[in-house]
Design an enzyme around this catalytic site. Structure first.
Site, PDB file in Angstrom:
ATOM      1  N   LYS A 131       0.797  -1.219   0.000  1.00  0.00           N
ATOM      2  CA  LYS A 131       0.000   0.000   0.000  1.00  0.00           C
ATOM      3  C   LYS A 131       0.839   1.283   0.000  1.00  0.00           C
ATOM      4  CE  LYS A 131      -1.785  -2.694   2.842  1.00  0.00           C
ATOM      5  NZ  LYS A 131      -2.325  -3.392   4.005  1.00  0.00           N
ATOM      6  N   LYS A 231      -5.616   3.134   2.155  1.00  0.00           N
ATOM      7  CA  LYS A 231      -6.495   2.594   1.113  1.00  0.00           C
ATOM      8  C   LYS A 231      -7.438   3.663   0.559  1.00  0.00           C
ATOM      9  CE  LYS A 231      -6.119  -2.069   2.976  1.00  0.00           C
ATOM     10  NZ  LYS A 231      -6.592  -2.973   4.022  1.00  0.00           N
ATOM     11  N   GLY A 328      -5.955 -11.712   4.351  1.00  0.00           N
ATOM     12  CA  GLY A 328      -5.723 -13.159   4.414  1.00  0.00           C
ATOM     13  C   GLY A 328      -4.720 -13.608   3.371  1.00  0.00           C
TER      14      GLY A 328
HETATM   15  N1  HSE Z   1      -3.980  -5.509   7.716  1.00  0.00           N
HETATM   16  C1  HSE Z   1      -4.839  -5.380   6.586  1.00  0.00           C
HETATM   17  C2  HSE Z   1      -6.282  -5.564   7.035  1.00  0.00           C
HETATM   18  C3  HSE Z   1      -4.463  -6.414   5.568  1.00  0.00           C
HETATM   19  O1  HSE Z   1      -6.503  -6.010   8.171  1.00  0.00           O
HETATM   20  O2  HSE Z   1      -7.186  -5.233   6.284  1.00  0.00           O
HETATM   21  C4  HSE Z   1      -5.009  -6.179   4.205  1.00  0.00           C
HETATM   22  O3  HSE Z   1      -4.594  -4.958   3.671  1.00  0.00           O
END
Ligand code: HSE
Length: 349
Positions: A131, A231, A328
């Site tokens: 990311k 994100k 996952g």
């Molecule tokens: N640590 C992130 C989550 C993993 O829990 O969504 C996926 O980006």
């Protein structure tokens, strides 16, 4: 068609991808004419291999499952790749595609950004679930890819393998986005679900999320909202043509939320969710992440466990929601495959 692949990073995502290859090799070849030869693996902790003839996936997975280093693949023969750093490996290996799967550093986006640049400069496509580079340097990297006629795949950066970018670019093309709202962090959604439904304590729920491979190496990124923030910044820059940095968006995680508040909300017919949202107003991106108390009738309130969901509010279609796994091993490993299949579809035309 066969593609030569270099893996930079072979942790959760890399191993998920290799497991999928092991399981689906026949299907991918027969149904999609897609074959893979892994020619390089470089992992800071697990070791490095550079074998132009191809590395046997089954053998690598076996070594990793036994807790061994991948160097043992050569059974005592000299391994030159051990001395090679990732940048040199990217340059030297004869890969068509580099899967950049190193850890996310959301503050600097390094060393991953340098690895991606090196791949483009040496004529290789890049797919990544990292990311950092997508959140901080998307425009620059996308430009570099386009200048070199290469693909920059970032499907795994948001909602793991659940298609978000390919959905918008394909099935939703032609729409203008008015607003995006989503649950974009699996760990925090898992924790909130466990605390509310199973009355679990925060620490236990976090421990379980770590054990299941959902959480970041440093789970502060999850629970303080940095991961969801990265994100929503990626979505703002890719979909709304923004040019924002994480520091331009508001952020609040779930650590200030007590179990009492979660259970009190439940009693009132509400549910707390960590919501990431973005929209463009007067040419300015308004993006942020915060816990919100949603009525149970809200589609996002029904998303439980490590699942994620994203609602696109579109000018032509109205609200379209996609829901699916957000974290996952296999789920994120799949995002690497799906980006590679996009490359394949373009090249095989
Ligand atoms: N640590 C992130 C989550 C993993 O829990 O969504 C996926 O980006």
């Amino acid at each position: 068609m066969e593609y030569k692949i270099g893996l930079i990073g072979c942790g959760t995502v890399g191993q998920g991808f290799l497991k999928i290859l092991e399981k689906k090799r026949g299907y991918l070849k027969e149904r999609l004419d897609f074959e893979v030869k892994i020619v390089a693996i470089n992992d800071k902790l697990k070791g490095s291999l550079l074998i132009p003839e191809g590395i046997k996936v089954e053998k690598i997975l076996q070594l990793l499952e036994q807790g061994k280093k991948i160097d043992e693949y050569l059974e005592g023969k000299p391994n030159e790749a051990r001395q090679i750093d990732p940048l040199e490996m990217i340059e030297k290996c004869d890969a068509d595609i580099i899967a950049e799967l190193t850890y996310t550093d959301i503050k600097t986006a390094e060393p991953a950004t340098n690895y991606i640049k090196k791949a483009f400069q040496t004529g290789k496509h890049v797919v990544t679930s990292n990311k950092g580079p997508a959140a901080l340097n998307y425009r620059e990297l996308k430009k570099l890819a386009q200048e070199n006629n290469l693909f920059f795949g970032i499907e795994g950066t948001v909602m793991s393998g659940t298609p978000v970018f390919s959905l918008f670019e394909n099935g939703l093309a032609g729409n203008k986005i008015k607003e995006i709202n989503g649950i974009l962090n699996g760990t925090t959604n898992f924790i909130l679900s466990k605390m509310e439904i199973e009355n679990m304590d925060y620490e236990d729920a976090l421990g379980l999320a770590q054990k299941l491979g959902y959480a970041e190496a440093d789970p502060t990124a999850d629970v303080e909202g940095y991961d969801a923030l990265a994100k929503i910044v990626i979505l703002s820059n890719v979909f709304l043509e923004g040019n924002i940095k994480p520091s331009d968006a508001k952020r609040e995680g779930i650590t200030s939320l007590s179990k009492q508040e979660i259970l009190a909300a439940k009693g009132e017919g509400y549910r707390y969710k960590l919501i990431a949202s973005t929209k463009k107003e007067n040419g300015q991106i308004q993006a942020g992440v915060s816990p919100q108390k949603l009525p149970l009738s809200d589609p996002l309130a029904g998303i439980m466990g490590a699942n994620n969901a994203l609602t696109f509010d579109l000018d032509l279609l109205g609200k379209v929601t996609i829901q699916g796994p957000g974290a996952g091993k296999i789920e994120t490993g799949y995002s690497i495959l799906t980006d590679m299949l996009t490359i394949h579809r373009h090249l095989a035309k």
